[in-house]
Motif scaffolding. Structure first.
Motif, PDB file in Angstrom:
ATOM      1  N   ALA A   1      61.629  84.855 114.780  1.00  0.00           N
ATOM      2  CA  ALA A   1      60.343  84.186 114.586  1.00  0.00           C
ATOM      3  C   ALA A   1      60.518  82.739 114.150  1.00  0.00           C
ATOM      4  N   ALA A   2      61.546  82.474 113.360  1.00  0.00           N
ATOM      5  CA  ALA A   2      61.784  81.112 112.883  1.00  0.00           C
ATOM      6  C   ALA A   2      62.023  80.139 114.024  1.00  0.00           C
ATOM      7  N   ASP A   3      62.510  80.645 115.169  1.00  0.00           N
ATOM      8  CA  ASP A   3      62.835  79.781 116.304  1.00  0.00           C
ATOM      9  C   ASP A   3      61.740  79.743 117.360  1.00  0.00           C
ATOM     10  N   ALA A   4      60.623  80.418 117.113  1.00  0.00           N
ATOM     11  CA  ALA A   4      59.543  80.418 118.101  1.00  0.00           C
ATOM     12  C   ALA A   4      59.074  79.007 118.463  1.00  0.00           C
TER      13      ALA A   4
ATOM     14  N   LEU B   1      58.872  97.395 116.955  1.00  0.00           N
ATOM     15  CA  LEU B   1      58.188  96.153 117.317  1.00  0.00           C
ATOM     16  C   LEU B   1      56.737  96.206 116.866  1.00  0.00           C
ATOM     17  N   ALA B   2      56.114  97.371 117.032  1.00  0.00           N
ATOM     18  CA  ALA B   2      54.720  97.518 116.628  1.00  0.00           C
ATOM     19  C   ALA B   2      54.564  97.451 115.118  1.00  0.00           C
ATOM     20  N   ASP B   3      55.525  98.000 114.405  1.00  0.00           N
ATOM     21  CA  ASP B   3      55.504  97.963 112.934  1.00  0.00           C
ATOM     22  C   ASP B   3      56.913  97.642 112.452  1.00  0.00           C
ATOM     23  N   PRO B   4      57.211  96.359 112.220  1.00  0.00           N
ATOM     24  CA  PRO B   4      58.580  95.963 111.866  1.00  0.00           C
ATOM     25  C   PRO B   4      58.929  96.137 110.390  1.00  0.00           C
ATOM     26  N   THR B   5      58.107  96.829 109.626  1.00  0.00           N
ATOM     27  CA  THR B   5      58.316  96.918 108.182  1.00  0.00           C
ATOM     28  C   THR B   5      59.702  97.453 107.836  1.00  0.00           C
ATOM     29  N   LYS B   6      60.090  98.571 108.444  1.00  0.00           N
ATOM     30  CA  LYS B   6      61.394  99.165 108.128  1.00  0.00           C
ATOM     31  C   LYS B   6      62.530  98.282 108.623  1.00  0.00           C
ATOM     32  N   LEU B   7      62.341  97.671 109.776  1.00  0.00           N
ATOM     33  CA  LEU B   7      63.368  96.787 110.325  1.00  0.00           C
ATOM     34  C   LEU B   7      63.595  95.589 109.415  1.00  0.00           C
ATOM     35  N   VAL B   8      62.529  94.996 108.946  1.00  0.00           N
ATOM     36  CA  VAL B   8      62.645  93.838 108.055  1.00  0.00           C
ATOM     37  C   VAL B   8      63.307  94.251 106.741  1.00  0.00           C
ATOM     38  N   ALA B   9      62.927  95.415 106.209  1.00  0.00           N
ATOM     39  CA  ALA B   9      63.530  95.885 104.954  1.00  0.00           C
ATOM     40  C   ALA B   9      65.020  96.137 105.125  1.00  0.00           C
ATOM     41  N   SER B  10      65.414  96.733 106.259  1.00  0.00           N
ATOM     42  CA  SER B  10      66.831  96.979 106.529  1.00  0.00           C
ATOM     43  C   SER B  10      67.600  95.672 106.655  1.00  0.00           C
ATOM     44  N   THR B  11      66.997  94.685 107.324  1.00  0.00           N
ATOM     45  CA  THR B  11      67.651  93.390 107.489  1.00  0.00           C
ATOM     46  C   THR B  11      67.819  92.698 106.137  1.00  0.00           C
ATOM     47  N   ALA B  12      66.815  92.824 105.279  1.00  0.00           N
ATOM     48  CA  ALA B  12      66.893  92.220 103.948  1.00  0.00           C
ATOM     49  C   ALA B  12      68.022  92.841 103.136  1.00  0.00           C
ATOM     50  N   ARG B  13      68.233  94.146 103.292  1.00  0.00           N
ATOM     51  CA  ARG B  13      69.335  94.790 102.569  1.00  0.00           C
ATOM     52  C   ARG B  13      70.681  94.282 103.065  1.00  0.00           C
ATOM     53  N   THR B  14      70.767  93.995 104.355  1.00  0.00           N
ATOM     54  CA  THR B  14      72.030  93.554 104.938  1.00  0.00           C
ATOM     55  C   THR B  14      72.318  92.087 104.633  1.00  0.00           C
ATOM     56  N   TYR B  15      71.308  91.238 104.792  1.00  0.00           N
ATOM     57  CA  TYR B  15      71.493  89.794 104.670  1.00  0.00           C
ATOM     58  C   TYR B  15      71.153  89.254 103.281  1.00  0.00           C
ATOM     59  N   GLY B  16      70.305  89.975 102.544  1.00  0.00           N
ATOM     60  CA  GLY B  16      69.684  89.423 101.347  1.00  0.00           C
ATOM     61  C   GLY B  16      68.364  88.778 101.732  1.00  0.00           C
ATOM     62  N   GLU B  17      67.376  88.917 100.869  1.00  0.00           N
ATOM     63  CA  GLU B  17      66.025  88.451 101.195  1.00  0.00           C
ATOM     64  C   GLU B  17      65.985  86.964 101.530  1.00  0.00           C
ATOM     65  N   GLU B  18      66.604  86.135 100.719  1.00  0.00           N
ATOM     66  CA  GLU B  18      66.525  84.687 100.928  1.00  0.00           C
ATOM     67  C   GLU B  18      67.198  84.271 102.234  1.00  0.00           C
ATOM     68  N   ARG B  19      68.388  84.799 102.492  1.00  0.00           N
ATOM     69  CA  ARG B  19      69.107  84.439 103.720  1.00  0.00           C
ATOM     70  C   ARG B  19      68.359  84.952 104.940  1.00  0.00           C
ATOM     71  N   MET B  20      67.791  86.141 104.842  1.00  0.00           N
ATOM     72  CA  MET B  20      67.020  86.687 105.947  1.00  0.00           C
ATOM     73  C   MET B  20      65.857  85.769 106.306  1.00  0.00           C
ATOM     74  N   ARG B  21      65.093  85.320 105.306  1.00  0.00           N
ATOM     75  CA  ARG B  21      63.945  84.453 105.569  1.00  0.00           C
ATOM     76  C   ARG B  21      64.391  83.128 106.185  1.00  0.00           C
ATOM     77  N   ALA B  22      65.502  82.599 105.692  1.00  0.00           N
ATOM     78  CA  ALA B  22      65.988  81.323 106.220  1.00  0.00           C
ATOM     79  C   ALA B  22      66.418  81.452 107.677  1.00  0.00           C
TER      80      ALA B  22
END
Length: 324
Positions: A47-50, A105-126
């Motif tokens: 999304a950051a690159d849209a 894709l319809a509900d990315p809540t779990k995907l985003v939470a999993s990514t945050a665990r892997t990358y860390g919240e701040e790095r994920m958002r960046a």
């Protein structure tokens, strides 16, 4: 060049590579535009690159009514995270994804939470920005062997698990290329190198190697990797990608055989040494660890492979004959 200006180049007949310059890095993340009767994006970027993708499409002369399809190799945020942000700009486009990935894709809540665990919240958002859901009425699902008709060309979906259970590669019948996503790992064009992409929780080494053989069997004219860019010799790309997966996987397996309690720090140090030697052999210069580790970090691979081998050992132990 401004930090967020796209780099655009033709890479095959009717195929344009858009370098989204993810995290302000060149040759890091690719989106592909297929021109023709029904213009199509393969991958969306995060999304950051849209805004970068939209700028590239505008630069190429595409407006809101032109884009007909988005097709993603898998739902990880660097590949499909921009779908929910891009689709409102293109009212006639749908997004195509393997059936196992569609709910996320319809509900990315779990995907985003999993990514945050892997990358860390701040790095994920960046890296990835804020991932928007995709309207379920605009999601089209595929399974192995399905053909996505794009007017004067089509893409055939090849189910290629290993990196993720829902991963697909896409064989373009018009040009003969295969869009590999991360099925062969990452291609490092600045170093003439390859590296695995084996993150938790779904890494499957055997499946990854089988998937590469399926890609090889297509007789592709070239490979189009998401990280990053074209590989003109498809046979060599498959061979080198598979060899690196085997090398890294075997290194972790051997260490866990010797030291079953080896922790993430130890396994990361082990693979960092393997990566350093790989890079020097490929590029002929010392490794740039900051750039090398920017996406799909060595530690992420260490965690994925440790999980894979420990689960394998649990299954083997459970199946072994019990003493009487």
């Amino acid at each position: 060049m401004s930090p967020r200006e796209p780099t655009i180049r033709d890479v095959a007949p009717g195929i344009v590579l858009i370098d989204t310059r993810m995290a302000d890095l060149d040759e890091f993340n690719a989106v592909y535009l297929l021109t023709g009767d029904e213009p199509t994006l393969v991958e969306t970027g995060p999304a950051a690159d849209a805004p970068v993708v939209l700028a590239a499409l505008a630069q190429l002369g595409f407006d809101a009514g032109d884009l007909a399809h988005l097709v993603v190799t898998h739902i990880h945020l660097d590949h499909a995270g921009g779908a929910g942000t891009l689709l409102p700009h293109f009212p006639r486009a749908d997004v195509w994804v393997h059936e196992r990935g569609a709910p996320h894709l319809a509900d990315p809540t779990k995907l985003v939470a999993s990514t945050a665990r892997t990358y860390g919240e701040e790095r994920m958002r960046a890296f990835f920005g804020d991932t928007a859901p995709v309207d379920g009425t605009r999601i089209r699902v595929v399974v192995d062997g399905d053909r996505i008709q794009l007017g004067d060309r089509s893409l055939t979906a090849l189910h290629t698990p290993g990196h993720a259970s829902h991963h697909v590669a896409l064989h373009d019948d018009a040009s003969g290329v295969v869009f590999t996503g991360e099925a062969i790992g990452s291609h490092l064009p600045w170093a003439d190198g390859y590296r695995p992409a084996l993150p938790p929780p779904e890494v499957d080494v055997e499946a990854a190697l089988t998937s590469i053989e399926a890609i090889r069997a297509c007789g592709a004219t070239a490979l189009m990797t998401s990280h990053f860019g074209p590989i003109d010799d498809a046979e060599e790309g498959c061979e080198r990608g598979a060899a690196r997966i085997v090398e890294w996987s075997d290194a972790v397996r051997r260490r866990l055989d010797a030291r079953p309690d080896a922790d993430a720090d130890e396994l990361t140090d082990l693979l960092r040494g393997v990566a350093t030697a790989d890079y020097l052999a490929d590029a002929g210069v010392p490794i740039d660890l900051e750039r090398y580790d920017a996406i799909g970090s060595i530690r992420m691979n260490a965690n994925g492979l440790a999980r894979y081998w420990r689960k394998r050992r649990e299954v083997e132990d459970a199946a072994a004959p019990q003493g009487v």
